[in-house]
Design an enzyme around this catalytic site. Structure first.
Site, PDB file in Angstrom:
ATOM      1  N   GLU A 112     187.913 121.927 102.793  1.00 15.87           N
ATOM      2  CA  GLU A 112     188.063 121.416 104.020  1.00 15.87           C
ATOM      3  C   GLU A 112     189.116 122.246 104.862  1.00 15.87           C
ATOM      4  O   GLU A 112     189.037 122.258 106.053  1.00 15.87           O
ATOM      5  CB  GLU A 112     188.814 119.844 103.880  1.00 15.87           C
ATOM      6  CG  GLU A 112     187.537 119.153 103.112  1.00 15.87           C
ATOM      7  CD  GLU A 112     188.107 117.597 103.030  1.00 15.87           C
ATOM      8  OE1 GLU A 112     187.404 116.727 103.489  1.00 15.87           O
ATOM      9  OE2 GLU A 112     188.988 117.478 102.345  1.00 15.87           O
ATOM     10  N   GLU A 132     184.239 115.507  95.565  1.00 13.71           N
ATOM     11  CA  GLU A 132     184.954 114.037  95.450  1.00 13.71           C
ATOM     12  C   GLU A 132     184.076 112.967  95.083  1.00 13.71           C
ATOM     13  O   GLU A 132     184.370 111.907  94.551  1.00 13.71           O
ATOM     14  CB  GLU A 132     185.262 113.622  97.042  1.00 13.71           C
ATOM     15  CG  GLU A 132     186.375 114.499  97.705  1.00 13.71           C
ATOM     16  CD  GLU A 132     186.229 115.795  98.208  1.00 13.71           C
ATOM     17  OE1 GLU A 132     187.151 116.450  98.718  1.00 13.71           O
ATOM     18  OE2 GLU A 132     185.042 116.266  97.923  1.00 13.71           O
TER      19      GLU A 132
END
Length: 259
Positions: A112, A132
């Site tokens: 990210e 995730e």
């Protein structure tokens, strides 16, 4: 137990024109909550420094980043997660071009962070993932939105919903990274060459290009073209544009000052 420490070092090179931001936290460069906050602080300092024209982000670990400190997240008050991502997305908000050099794992918040940068370079051994889903969670710092805009909704759903790793070659083929290099030595050489190229351009033009591209991608085509037209008109009145035209006519290298 939550991890503590880790560094986000800020140094300057090229007579202060390049800000070198280095993640440092062991072999896998696990990003702690503290490091996330430091990232925002470093970029705030960079954005205040008018001498800085280009930013380079890298890691000194064996891997760019294996992701965030999972145990540490369990010790953070849920209320604090309402601002999650604002710190690691600081490169996207910076007015200066940000280059990131990725080698090895680039997972979770590490990816990210890389996606928040403007130009991504990587090595062939690099691997990219938003894992995730393995934790019963989704990416929370821009991963779902930025990845889908880069590789398309279908591929993004596949990678995020299955936590699948993306190879360096896939990342290059799909536009996640701009260049792929055989090893870290070649990556460092290519990063330096790119920085030298960027330093040769007008800071005003680079800043305008970043803003028009970033804002235009989220707007209707007509609005994006309007942004482009107005930015072009603004640059037409700049000293740098006059210098560029003069240098072109005189067959010499322009000397841009950012005015």
């Amino acid at each position: 137990m939550a991890l503590t420490g880790g560094e986000v070092r800020l140094e300057r090179s090229h007579d202060g024109r390049v800000a070198e931001v280095t993640l440092s936290h062991g072999r896998y460069t696990v990003i702690t909550w503290e490091m996330r906050q430091l990232m925002a602080e470093r970029f705030a300092e960079i954005d205040r420094d008018h001498d800085v024209r280009v930013v380079v982000l890298r890691s000194d670990g064996e891997h760019f980043s294996s992701g965030g400190d999972i145990a540490g997240f369990m010790e953070v008050d849920p209320v604090d997660f309402t601002d999650l991502g604002h710190n690691v997305t600081a490169p996207a908000r910076s007015t200066k071009p940000v280059v990131v050099a990725v080698d090895g794992y680039c997972f979770g918040v590490g990816l990210e962070l890389a996606l928040s940068c403007d130009i991504r370079l990587a090595t062939e051994r690099s691997r990219f993932a938003l894992p995730e889903m393995n934790l019963g969670m989704i990416p929370g710092s821009g991963g779902t939105q930025r990845l889908s805009r880069l590789i398309g909704l279908s591929r993004a759903k596949h990678h995020i919903m299955t936590a699948r790793r993306m190879t360096g070659q896939e990342a290059a083929d799909w536009g996640v990274v701009a260049e792929l290099h055989p090893d870290r030595a070649a990556l460092d050489e290519a990063t330096e060459a790119l920085v030298t190229t960027l330093l040769g351009f007008s800071p005003m033009a680079l800043r305008s290009a970043k803003e028009v591209l970033d804002r235009g991608i989220d707007a209707p085509l007509s609005s994006g073209i309007e942004l482009e037209r107005k930015a072009y008109a603004m640059l037409r009145a700049s000293h740098d544009f006059a210098e560029g035209v003069a240098a072109f006519g005189e067959k010499r290298t322009p000397s841009f000052t950012g005015r």
